[in-house]
Motif scaffolding. Structure first.
Motif, mmCIF file in Angstrom:
data_model
loop_
_atom_site.group_PDB
_atom_site.id
_atom_site.type_symbol
_atom_site.label_atom_id
_atom_site.label_comp_id
_atom_site.label_asym_id
_atom_site.label_seq_id
_atom_site.Cartn_x
_atom_site.Cartn_y
_atom_site.Cartn_z
ATOM 1 N N GLU A 92 -38.947 63.731 -47.480
ATOM 2 C CA GLU A 92 -39.902 63.234 -46.006
ATOM 3 C C GLU A 92 -41.071 62.264 -45.950
ATOM 4 O OE1 GLU A 92 -38.456 65.100 -42.240
ATOM 5 O OE2 GLU A 92 -36.369 64.977 -43.414
ATOM 6 N N LEU A 93 -41.700 63.653 -46.228
ATOM 7 C CA LEU A 93 -43.594 63.169 -46.230
ATOM 8 C C LEU A 93 -43.745 61.691 -47.022
ATOM 9 C CD1 LEU A 93 -45.194 66.358 -46.316
ATOM 10 C CD2 LEU A 93 -45.124 65.338 -44.743
ATOM 11 N N GLN A 94 -43.132 61.231 -48.020
ATOM 12 C CA GLN A 94 -43.535 60.253 -48.622
ATOM 13 C C GLN A 94 -42.479 59.297 -47.909
ATOM 14 O OE1 GLN A 94 -42.594 61.045 -52.637
ATOM 15 N NE2 GLN A 94 -44.780 61.788 -53.219
ATOM 16 N N LEU A 95 -41.095 59.366 -47.935
ATOM 17 C CA LEU A 95 -40.206 58.472 -47.308
ATOM 18 C C LEU A 95 -41.046 57.822 -45.668
ATOM 19 C CD1 LEU A 95 -36.876 58.593 -48.862
ATOM 20 C CD2 LEU A 95 -38.962 57.273 -49.453
ATOM 21 N N LYS A 96 -41.101 58.736 -45.083
ATOM 22 C CA LYS A 96 -40.495 58.983 -43.446
ATOM 23 C C LYS A 96 -42.694 58.771 -42.696
ATOM 24 C CE LYS A 96 -36.973 60.441 -41.435
ATOM 25 N NZ LYS A 96 -36.416 62.034 -41.285
ATOM 26 N N PHE A 97 -43.101 59.369 -43.653
ATOM 27 C CA PHE A 97 -44.384 59.726 -42.920
ATOM 28 C C PHE A 97 -45.665 58.342 -44.286
ATOM 29 C CE2 PHE A 97 -42.844 62.638 -40.961
ATOM 30 C CZ PHE A 97 -43.294 62.497 -39.851
ATOM 31 N N HIS A 98 -45.294 57.557 -45.639
ATOM 32 C CA HIS A 98 -46.080 57.326 -46.631
ATOM 33 C C HIS A 98 -47.297 58.621 -46.943
ATOM 34 C CE1 HIS A 98 -43.904 53.882 -45.835
ATOM 35 N NE2 HIS A 98 -43.852 53.860 -43.985
ATOM 36 N N ILE A 99 -47.050 59.597 -47.333
ATOM 37 C CA ILE A 99 -48.113 60.690 -47.121
ATOM 38 C C ILE A 99 -47.729 61.647 -49.183
ATOM 39 C CG2 ILE A 99 -48.855 63.500 -47.002
ATOM 40 C CD1 ILE A 99 -48.174 63.290 -44.411
ATOM 41 N N PRO A 100 -48.379 61.093 -49.998
ATOM 42 C CA PRO A 100 -47.957 61.063 -50.813
ATOM 43 C C PRO A 100 -48.072 62.268 -51.961
ATOM 44 C CG PRO A 100 -50.191 60.223 -50.530
ATOM 45 C CD PRO A 100 -50.288 60.248 -49.567
#
Lengths: 261, 528
Positions: free
Chosen positions: B122-130
Motif C-alpha cells: 500500500e505504501l509503495q503503490l498508493k503513496f509512492h513511499i519507498p
C-alpha cells in the motif's frame, strides 16, 4: 503541476542534457539516454563497472515516460510520471544538482567602435523553512551589486527577462568587482537573517504554548518522583524535537552575473 | 530562535570562482528555481500530500482525520475508526504529509506479521513511499521507512538495532495488542522515542476501561493521570454520567474515531440476529455431566477448566473430547477415571451436534456465500466433514496459513466453496466484501472480536445488507457470555462512543425483534 507542465519540463530537461526524444506525442515520450544520464538516473552501477572494465561498447538505456495515461490510447508501455512519482522526484533532484552555480553575461548589440560595460552581480536564491510540529517555506531571490553593494529582492524575475549567455559578448568590458563574491554572500546572508527576523513569529509562540502544555502534563505524571525513569527523559526529548521552533536557511542556487545597468 | 544553515553551497561556489569546477547550465538553473517555487509549502495548515497522490482519492472522513491529527493533535493520536473505514489510508496520508514537509525522515511501522506485506504494498503503490519490509541482517541505517512485524521488533537483537536509530514517526497497527502493560511489546513501545506516533485500532477497549488507560498512557504519558487517580476517579462501580462525559472528552483529545454512519457514505445495513439453539436431551445430559466434573475430581475444580469444557460442549463433541482427554491424564483415583470415562462414552454416543444442524439450516436458507467463525480447531474439522456429508462445500482458514495459502484459500472461497470456516486467528486483515452472511458459531468473551469478524465483510465495497447470526445454546454458559458481551459493549459506548450493531437487533427490523422475543430469557439478557 499539471500533466502538460510536467511534459514540458521533461522535454526541456532531456533536450538540455542532449538526450534525444526518439518517439512520442504530447502525452508520452521515449528518450535515448546518454551514458552520463544513464549513470545518473538508471541506478545500475554494476552494469557500468562491468562495461568499463571489459571495455565494451556502452549501450545506454531508452526510457518511456508517460505524462498523461488517460489520454493515451496506443498501448504504449512505460513509466507513469506525475508529481509525487519517484522518477520525477529523482529528476528534480538531478536538475537541482546540475543547476546550482552559473556565471552568465548579458548579451548586447554594440555599434562599431562603441564599448559597452557590464557590471558584476551576485544573485542567490534562498529557501527558508520554518519548522516546529508544522512547517512552512518561503523563497527569496536576492541580488547584490558587486560595485555598489546595493541589494535587490525578487532578482530572479529580473534575470528571467534578460538575454543571458555563458560567454561574454564581443567588445564588452566586464568591470572587475570591488566587493568579492564571498564577502557579498556574507552580506546577503545577513539580509536574509533580517528578512527572517521580520517574519511573523506567532507560529513559534503557538508551538511553545503547546510544548509547555504537554510538558506540564508529563511533569504532573511524575510529580514527587525524585529519580525519574528513562521513559520520562525519552518523552521529554521527543517533545523538544516535536515542538522546538527552528528555521532552516537553504540555498537553492546562485551565481555571478554580468549585467548592463 | 535556532537558525540552521549549511556552508556546503558556499564551498562549491568558491571552487568555481577559482576555476577548479565547471559552471552549470542556465536552463537547468532556471528550471531548478521554478521547481522550488512550484513545490513550495506556503502554509502551515492544509494537506500538501494530495497533489502528490493523483492515484489516491481519500474519502472526506480520511482527510479530516489526517488534518486533525497533524494540525490539532501534534501528530500523536490513536486512529480508532471502525473496521473497514481505511485507517491505513489515514496513516499513509499523515506519513506522506510529514515526509513532504520534511518533518519526518525516518519512520518505523510495527504490524502483525500477517499484515506486513500488505502495508509495504500500500505504501509503495498508493503513496509512492519507498517502504521496505525488514529482514534479518538488514542495516537500518539505510532504510528510511521500514515495516517490521512486532514479534520480530520486540526481540533481541532487532530491539537494540531499533533503539540505536532515531525514528521521527512510529506507527503501530492493531494497537489493541498493546492493551496489557505487562507484555514485552508494551515495554518495547514504551521505551521508543515518539516524536510523532500513530496507534491504529478499531477496538481501543476490548474488556475494560483500563486497557484504554494504558493505550493512551503509552501514547502520551500523564494524559489520563496516574493509574491510582484514574482508578479512583473512573473505576467501574462508581462512575456517573458527568465523569463519563469528562473522560470521553479527555479521550477525544488524543483519539479520532469515525463510525460508518458518520462517513457520509451509504452503508448497507447490518441484520443481526441471535439464533437460540436447543440441546437435545442427550446433549443436555452430557452438558450436566461435564458441569458436574468439578465436584468429582480436583483435576477439574479450576473454574477455568469447567468453563472451557462447557463452552466446548456448546461447540462440538470433538472440541470437548480433546480437552477432556488431555485433563483426564492427570486423574488418579479409579472413581475419577470411571466418571470421566462415562462422560467420554456419553459424548461418543451423541449424534450430530444441534448447533451444527442449525448452522446447516442457516447456510441452506442463505443460499449464498457464508463465513462461519468458531473458536476451536476441532470444531472446524468437524464442521467441514459434516458440511461435506450434507453436500455443502467448505474451505478452512486459520492463523497458521502462510501468506500465499491465505490468498489461495480466499480465492477458493470466492470461486468454488460456499462456506469459509475460520478460527479467530484467521479473522485479521482479510477482506471478503463478496460475502454477506456471517455465522458466529461460537461466541467469544470479547465483543471487539465479534466486531473484527463482522468487519471482514462489512467494509467499503460491500453491496448487500450483511446478515449476522449469533448462535447461542439456551440455558448454558452461552447465555452468560451474551450478558458479559452486552456489559462490555456498554462500557465501550460510554467512554469511546457508539458501536455499530454487534449483538442487538436494529429497531427497524421487526422480524429480528420477533426472533429474540421468542426467547424471553435471551432477549432479556441482550436488551437489559
Amino acid at each position: 503541476m499539471y500533466p502538460q507542465q510536467i511534459h514540458g519540463y521533461l522535454r526541456q530537461f532531456f533536450n538540455e542534457n542532449n538526450c534525444p526524444i526518439v518517439n512520442g506525442n504530447e502525452h508520452y515520450m521515449t528518450v535515448q539516454l546518454t551514458v552520463e544520464m544513464d549513470k545518473k538516473i538508471m541506478n545500475r552501477p554494476f552494469y557500468w563497472r562491468y562495461i568499463e572494465s571489459v571495455n565494451e561498447t556502452p549501450n545506454p538505456a531508452q526510457i518511456t515516460l508517460i505524462t498523461n495515461i488517460q489520454q493515451l490510447n496506443e498501448g504504449v508501455k512505460g513509466e507513469v510520471v506525475h508529481l509525487g512519482s519517484p522518477r520525477l522526484h529523482q529528476l528534480f533532484q538531478v536538475t537541482k544538482d546540475m543547476g546550482s552555480y552559473v556565471k552568465m553575461y548579458e548579451q548586447l548589440q554594440t555599434r562599431q567602435g562603441e564599448q559597452a560595460v557590464l557590471t558584476p552581480w551576485l544573485s542567490v536564491n534562498y529557501k527558508i523553512s520554518f519548522r516546529s510540529q508544522q512547517t512552512k517555506e518561503a523563497l527569496h531571490s536576492l541580488g547584490i551589486n558587486l560595485m555598489t553593494g546595493a541589494v535587490f529582492q525578487e532578482f530572479q524575475g529580473k534575470l528571467n527577462n534578460l538575454n543571458l549567455a555563458m560567454e561574454p559578448p564581443e567588445n564588452v568590458f566586464n568591470l572587475p568587482y570591488i566587493i568579492t563574491p564571498v564577502r557579498a554572500l556574507d552580506r546577503l546572508d545577513a539580509v536574509i537573517d533580517r528578512i527572517v527576523g521580520e517574519e511573523d513569529r506567532n507560529w513559534a509562540v503557538e508551538s511553545k504554548k503547546r510544548w509547555q502544555k504537554d510538558q506540564a502534563v508529563l511533569d504532573y505524571f511524575y510529580e514527587g518522583q525524585d529519580v525519574k525513569p528513562e521513559c520520562y527523559e525519552i518523552e521529554k526529548q521527543a517533545m523538544e524535537e516535536r515542538f522546538k521552533p527552528r528555521i532552516t536557511i537553504e540555498i537553492v542556487n546562485g551565481g555571478l552575473f554580468y549585467l548592463r545597468n | 530562535m535556532l537558525i540552521e544553515r549549511s556552508s556546503a553551497w558556499q564551498e562549491a561556489f568558491i571552487e568555481r570562482l577559482e576555476n577548479r569546477e565547471q559552471w552549470d547550465s542556465w536552463t537547468l538553473y532556471k528550471m531548478s528555481y521554478d521547481i522550488s517555487k512550484n513545490n513550495l509549502i506556503t502554509d502551515f495548515k492544509g494537506l500538501q500530500s494530495l497533489k502528490y497522490l493523483p492515484n489516491v482519492t481519500p474519502l472526506a472522513h480520511q482527510l479530516e482525520v489526517a488534518e486533525r491529527v497533524i494540525e490539532e493533535m501534534n501528530g500523536k493520536a490513536i486512529l480508532a475508526d471502525e473496521v473497514g473505514l481505511g485507517k491505513t489510508i489515514e496513516a499513509g496520508l499523515i506519513l506522506k504529509e510529514y515526509l513532504i514537509r520534511g518533518l519526518v525522515k525516518k519512520a518505523l511501522i510495527l504490524v502483525p506479521a500477517s499484515l506486513a506485506n500488505q502495508w509495504v504494498e500500500e505504501l509503495q503503490l498508493k503513496f509512492h513511499i519507498p517502504a521496505m519490509l525488514y529482514r534479518k541482517n538488514f542495516d537500518l541505517d539505510y532504510l528510511d521507512v521500514v515495516v517490521m512485524s512486532m514479534d520480530t521488533a520486540k526481540r533481541s537483537p532487532h530491539k537494540e538495532k531499533i533503539y540505536a536509530q532515531d525514528y521521527d514517526l512510529i506507527i503501530v497497527d492493531e494497537a489493541h495488542k498493546l492493551k496489557n502493560h505487562k507484555t514485552i511489546s508494551y515495554t518495547f513501545v514504551q521505551n521508543l522515542k515518539k516524536k510523532f506516533c500513530l496507534l491504529l485500532t478499531a477496538t481501543p477497549i476490548q474488556n475494560d476501561v483500563f486497557e484504554l488507560f494504558y493505550l493512551i498512557t503509552l501514547l502520551k504519558q500523564g494524559h489520563l493521570g496516574s493509574y491510582e487517580t484514574f482508578k479512583s476517579t473512573f473505576s467501574a462501580n462508581k462512575r456517573d454520567v458527568e465523569q463519563d462525559s469528562f473522560l470521553n472528552e479527555l479521550v477525544n483529545q488524543v483519539m479520532v474515531r469515525n463510525r460508518r454512519q458518520d462517513t457520509g457514505i451509504e452503508w448497507t445495513n447490518r441484520q443481526v440476529q441471535v439464533i437460540p439453539v436447543e440441546f437435545t436431551d442427550k446433549e443436555r445430559e452430557a452438558y450436566e455431566l461435564i458441569s458436574g466434573l468439578k465436584d468429582v475430581s480436583s483435576v477439574f475444580s479450576g473454574a477455568f477448566s469447567t468453563i472451557t469444557l462447557q463452552r466446548e460442549m456448546c461447540s462440538s463433541q470433538e472440541a470437548t473430547l480433546g480437552t477432556l482427554k488431555k485433563l483426564s491424564a492427570d486423574c488418579r483415583s479409579t472413581d475419577e477415571i470411571a466418571y470421566v470415562n462415562e462422560v467420554i462414552q456419553q459424548l461418543g454416543n451423541l449424534s450430530v451436534h444441534s448447533k451444527a444442524e442449525k448452522a446447516v439450516d442457516l447456510i441452506i436458507k442463505a443460499n449464498d456465500k457464508v463465513i462461519l467463525f468458531t473458536e476451536y480447531r476441532a470444531t472446524q474439522m468437524y464442521l467441514c466433514e459434516y458440511f461435506h456429508s450434507k453436500g455443502i462445500s467448505s474451505v478452512l482458514f486459520n492463523g497458521k496459513l502462510s501468506k500465499n495459502s491465505r490468498e489461495w484459500i480466499k480465492h477458493l472461497f470466492k470461486q468454488n466453496a460456499q462456506v469459509l470456516i475460520a478460527t479467530e486467528s484467521g479473522a485479521e486483515g482479510i477482506n471478503l466484501q463478496f460475502c454477506h452472511h456471517v455465522i458466529n458459531y461460537d461466541l467469544p468473551w470479547n465483543p471487539m472480536k465479534l466486531e473484527q469478524r463482522i468487519g471482514r465483510v462489512h467494509r467499503l465495497g460491500q453491496e448487500h445488507d450483511v446478515h449476522i447470526y449469533n448462535l447461542a445454546i439456551q440455558d448454558t454458559i452461552e447465555d452468560h457470555i451474551l450478558g458479559v458481551l452486552q456489559g462490555k459493549i456498554e462500557v465501550f459506548e460510554k467512554v469511546v462512543g457508539q458501536l455499530d450493531d454487534i449483538l442487538k437487533t436494529t429497531k427497524k427490523s421487526e422480524e429480528d425483534v420477533h426472533v429474540s422475543a421468542t426467547n424471553p430469557r435471551i432477549s432479556k439478557t441482550i436488551l437489559q
